[in-house]
Design a protein around this motif. Structure first.
Motif, PDB file in Angstrom:
ATOM      1  N   PHE A  55       0.901  -1.275   0.062  1.00 42.07           N
ATOM      2  CA  PHE A  55      -0.279   0.573   0.037  1.00 42.07           C
ATOM      3  C   PHE A  55       0.842   0.979  -0.349  1.00 42.07           C
ATOM      4  CE2 PHE A  55      -2.437   3.412   2.351  1.00 42.07           C
ATOM      5  CZ  PHE A  55      -3.168   3.209   1.552  1.00 42.07           C
ATOM      6  N   LEU A  56       1.793   0.904   0.877  1.00 42.03           N
ATOM      7  CA  LEU A  56       2.454   2.466   1.181  1.00 42.03           C
ATOM      8  C   LEU A  56       3.887   2.844  -0.295  1.00 42.03           C
ATOM      9  CD1 LEU A  56       4.177   1.793   4.773  1.00 42.03           C
ATOM     10  CD2 LEU A  56       2.549   3.588   3.210  1.00 42.03           C
ATOM     11  N   VAL A  57       3.697   1.050  -0.920  1.00 42.02           N
ATOM     12  CA  VAL A  57       4.542   1.809  -2.184  1.00 42.02           C
ATOM     13  C   VAL A  57       3.455   2.127  -3.677  1.00 42.02           C
ATOM     14  CG1 VAL A  57       5.810   0.108  -4.063  1.00 42.02           C
ATOM     15  CG2 VAL A  57       6.103  -0.309  -1.915  1.00 42.02           C
ATOM     16  N   SER A  58       2.517   1.332  -3.411  1.00 42.19           N
ATOM     17  CA  SER A  58       1.481   2.120  -5.292  1.00 42.19           C
ATOM     18  C   SER A  58       0.751   3.320  -3.723  1.00 42.19           C
ATOM     19  CB  SER A  58       0.183   0.633  -4.498  1.00 42.19           C
ATOM     20  OG  SER A  58       1.068  -0.245  -4.743  1.00 42.19           O
ATOM     21  N   TYR A  59       0.528   3.596  -3.044  1.00 45.51           N
ATOM     22  CA  TYR A  59      -0.346   4.782  -3.286  1.00 45.51           C
ATOM     23  C   TYR A  59       0.789   5.792  -2.672  1.00 45.51           C
ATOM     24  CZ  TYR A  59      -4.035   2.290  -4.435  1.00 45.51           C
ATOM     25  OH  TYR A  59      -4.997   1.429  -4.911  1.00 45.51           O
ATOM     26  N   GLY A  60       1.883   5.527  -1.875  1.00 46.25           N
ATOM     27  CA  GLY A  60       2.466   6.879  -1.447  1.00 46.25           C
ATOM     28  C   GLY A  60       4.140   7.081  -1.874  1.00 46.25           C
ATOM     29  N   LEU A  61       5.027   6.177  -2.443  1.00 47.13           N
ATOM     30  CA  LEU A  61       5.784   6.387  -3.098  1.00 47.13           C
ATOM     31  C   LEU A  61       6.050   7.076  -4.634  1.00 47.13           C
ATOM     32  CD1 LEU A  61       8.940   6.041  -2.598  1.00 47.13           C
ATOM     33  CD2 LEU A  61       8.946   3.696  -3.259  1.00 47.13           C
ATOM     34  N   ALA A  62       4.927   5.487  -4.741  1.00 44.09           N
ATOM     35  CA  ALA A  62       4.806   5.664  -6.574  1.00 44.09           C
ATOM     36  C   ALA A  62       4.364   7.386  -7.220  1.00 44.09           C
ATOM     37  CB  ALA A  62       4.064   4.684  -6.420  1.00 44.09           C
ATOM     38  N   PRO A  63       3.232   7.701  -6.745  1.00 48.07           N
ATOM     39  CA  PRO A  63       2.835   9.244  -6.471  1.00 48.07           C
ATOM     40  C   PRO A  63       4.161  10.259  -6.074  1.00 48.07           C
ATOM     41  CG  PRO A  63       1.019   7.867  -5.309  1.00 48.07           C
ATOM     42  CD  PRO A  63       2.443   7.282  -4.852  1.00 48.07           C
ATOM     43  N   LEU A  64       4.305  10.442  -4.827  1.00 44.18           N
ATOM     44  CA  LEU A  64       5.449  10.650  -4.426  1.00 44.18           C
ATOM     45  C   LEU A  64       7.064  10.883  -5.746  1.00 44.18           C
ATOM     46  CD1 LEU A  64       6.045  12.688  -2.469  1.00 44.18           C
ATOM     47  CD2 LEU A  64       7.551  10.648  -1.534  1.00 44.18           C
ATOM     48  N   VAL A  65       7.203   9.703  -6.595  1.00 40.37           N
ATOM     49  CA  VAL A  65       8.142  10.473  -7.084  1.00 40.37           C
ATOM     50  C   VAL A  65       8.412   9.580  -8.514  1.00 40.37           C
ATOM     51  CG1 VAL A  65      10.171   9.819  -5.856  1.00 40.37           C
ATOM     52  CG2 VAL A  65       9.573   7.316  -6.546  1.00 40.37           C
ATOM     53  N   ALA A  66       6.860   9.594  -8.736  1.00 36.15           N
ATOM     54  CA  ALA A  66       6.323   9.366 -10.486  1.00 36.15           C
ATOM     55  C   ALA A  66       7.553   7.560 -11.360  1.00 36.15           C
ATOM     56  CB  ALA A  66       6.905  10.438 -11.713  1.00 36.15           C
ATOM     57  N   LEU A  67       6.428   7.066 -10.729  1.00 33.33           N
ATOM     58  CA  LEU A  67       7.307   5.690 -11.186  1.00 33.33           C
ATOM     59  C   LEU A  67       6.140   4.851 -11.768  1.00 33.33           C
ATOM     60  CD1 LEU A  67       8.082   3.975  -7.300  1.00 33.33           C
ATOM     61  CD2 LEU A  67       9.035   5.188  -8.970  1.00 33.33           C
ATOM     62  N   SER A  68       7.155   4.640 -13.117  1.00 41.92           N
ATOM     63  CA  SER A  68       5.998   4.280 -14.052  1.00 41.92           C
ATOM     64  C   SER A  68       5.911   2.437 -12.893  1.00 41.92           C
ATOM     65  CB  SER A  68       6.804   3.439 -14.996  1.00 41.92           C
ATOM     66  OG  SER A  68       8.366   2.561 -14.870  1.00 41.92           O
ATOM     67  N   GLU A  69       4.418   2.147 -14.223  1.00 39.28           N
ATOM     68  CA  GLU A  69       3.452   0.858 -13.217  1.00 39.28           C
ATOM     69  C   GLU A  69       4.161  -0.041 -13.193  1.00 39.28           C
ATOM     70  OE1 GLU A  69       0.416   0.116 -15.765  1.00 39.28           O
ATOM     71  OE2 GLU A  69      -0.717   2.140 -16.089  1.00 39.28           O
ATOM     72  N   ALA A  70       5.725  -0.623 -14.265  1.00 38.02           N
ATOM     73  CA  ALA A  70       6.677  -1.459 -13.642  1.00 38.02           C
ATOM     74  C   ALA A  70       7.501  -1.438 -12.464  1.00 38.02           C
ATOM     75  CB  ALA A  70       7.752  -1.855 -14.955  1.00 38.02           C
ATOM     76  N   ALA A  71       7.832   0.415 -12.377  1.00 42.96           N
ATOM     77  CA  ALA A  71       8.655   0.405 -10.881  1.00 42.96           C
ATOM     78  C   ALA A  71       8.014   0.002  -9.735  1.00 42.96           C
ATOM     79  CB  ALA A  71       9.481   1.469 -11.084  1.00 42.96           C
ATOM     80  N   THR A  72       6.816   0.310  -9.862  1.00 44.36           N
ATOM     81  CA  THR A  72       6.236   0.455  -8.677  1.00 44.36           C
ATOM     82  C   THR A  72       5.015  -0.915  -8.156  1.00 44.36           C
ATOM     83  OG1 THR A  72       4.693   2.060  -9.267  1.00 44.36           O
ATOM     84  CG2 THR A  72       3.949   0.958  -7.987  1.00 44.36           C
ATOM     85  N   LEU A  73       5.272  -1.909  -9.533  1.00 42.37           N
ATOM     86  CA  LEU A  73       4.642  -3.226  -9.375  1.00 42.37           C
ATOM     87  C   LEU A  73       6.126  -3.827  -9.238  1.00 42.37           C
ATOM     88  CD1 LEU A  73       3.261  -6.127  -9.992  1.00 42.37           C
ATOM     89  CD2 LEU A  73       4.010  -6.058 -11.955  1.00 42.37           C
ATOM     90  N   LEU A  74       7.512  -4.018  -9.370  1.00 44.91           N
ATOM     91  CA  LEU A  74       8.409  -4.697  -9.182  1.00 44.91           C
ATOM     92  C   LEU A  74       8.768  -4.055  -7.671  1.00 44.91           C
ATOM     93  CD1 LEU A  74      11.270  -5.783  -9.303  1.00 44.91           C
ATOM     94  CD2 LEU A  74      12.413  -3.348 -10.334  1.00 44.91           C
ATOM     95  N   GLY A  75       8.140  -2.556  -7.164  1.00 47.36           N
ATOM     96  CA  GLY A  75       8.619  -2.309  -5.656  1.00 47.36           C
ATOM     97  C   GLY A  75       7.728  -3.163  -4.925  1.00 47.36           C
ATOM     98  N   VAL A  76       6.389  -2.812  -5.444  1.00 48.66           N
ATOM     99  CA  VAL A  76       4.968  -4.102  -4.886  1.00 48.66           C
ATOM    100  C   VAL A  76       5.853  -5.598  -3.875  1.00 48.66           C
ATOM    101  CG1 VAL A  76       3.481  -5.019  -4.525  1.00 48.66           C
ATOM    102  CG2 VAL A  76       3.556  -2.818  -5.020  1.00 48.66           C
ATOM    103  N   LEU A  77       6.487  -5.797  -5.225  1.00 49.83           N
ATOM    104  CA  LEU A  77       6.614  -7.546  -4.915  1.00 49.83           C
ATOM    105  C   LEU A  77       8.152  -7.206  -4.194  1.00 49.83           C
ATOM    106  CD1 LEU A  77       6.920  -8.493  -8.339  1.00 49.83           C
ATOM    107  CD2 LEU A  77       5.739  -9.516  -6.850  1.00 49.83           C
ATOM    108  N   CYS A  78       9.403  -6.289  -4.491  1.00 56.81           N
ATOM    109  CA  CYS A  78      10.298  -6.342  -3.641  1.00 56.81           C
ATOM    110  C   CYS A  78      10.651  -6.473  -2.498  1.00 56.81           C
ATOM    111  CB  CYS A  78      11.283  -5.285  -3.797  1.00 56.81           C
ATOM    112  SG  CYS A  78      12.261  -5.283  -5.331  1.00 56.81           S
ATOM    113  N   VAL A  79       8.721  -5.389  -1.559  1.00 61.45           N
ATOM    114  CA  VAL A  79       8.417  -5.537  -0.161  1.00 61.45           C
ATOM    115  C   VAL A  79       8.394  -6.984  -0.019  1.00 61.45           C
ATOM    116  CG1 VAL A  79       6.859  -4.324   1.137  1.00 61.45           C
ATOM    117  CG2 VAL A  79       8.383  -2.833  -0.526  1.00 61.45           C
ATOM    118  N   THR A  80       6.961  -7.500  -0.866  1.00 63.07           N
ATOM    119  CA  THR A  80       6.495  -8.991  -0.243  1.00 63.07           C
ATOM    120  C   THR A  80       7.532  -9.617  -0.359  1.00 63.07           C
ATOM    121  OG1 THR A  80       4.665  -8.402  -1.464  1.00 63.07           O
ATOM    122  CG2 THR A  80       4.711 -10.395  -1.084  1.00 63.07           C
ATOM    123  N   ILE A  81       9.136  -9.998  -1.352  1.00 58.54           N
ATOM    124  CA  ILE A  81       9.111 -10.482  -0.896  1.00 58.54           C
ATOM    125  C   ILE A  81       9.949 -10.949   0.299  1.00 58.54           C
ATOM    126  CG2 ILE A  81      11.880 -11.581  -1.812  1.00 58.54           C
ATOM    127  CD1 ILE A  81      10.855 -11.271  -4.704  1.00 58.54           C
TER     128      ILE A  81
END
Length: 94
Positions: A55-81
């Motif tokens: 949630f923090l990556v998708s709705y906090g970090l991604a809009p804050l630093v303008a991550l692409s959808e692929a980078a957002t998904l990568l961030g979510v997967l890394c946090v989950t791992i």
């Protein structure tokens, strides 16, 4: 008939998951402090990463630093791992 916007439903369910996950992680952390247990501490960290991290990556970090959808998904997967590894460590340490 009322039709809900899918983006609003997605945000609401992600927020509910994050809030409930934070409550469960908080309870695990309280147990870790009460019993001075490192394994419970790692369990709390893992639960927080899995439930709150995406949630923090998708709705906090991604809009804050303008991550692409692929980078957002990568961030979510890394946090989950990271969360799964913390839970695995907590279970292996016992």
């Amino acid at each position: 008939m009322v039709v809900a916007d899918p983006a609003v439903v997605l945000f609401a369910t992600a927020l509910a998951t994050a809030v409930l996950g934070a409550v469960v992680a908080g309870l695990a952390y309280q147990g870790a402090r009460r019993n001075d247990s490192a394994t419970m501490r790692y369990l709390a960290i893992g639960i927080a990463c899995i439930a709150v991290g995406p949630f923090l990556v998708s709705y906090g970090l991604a809009p804050l630093v303008a991550l692409s959808e692929a980078a957002t998904l990568l961030g979510v997967l890394c946090v989950t791992i990271a969360g799964l590894l913390a839970i695995l460590y907590s279970l292996e340490a016992t």
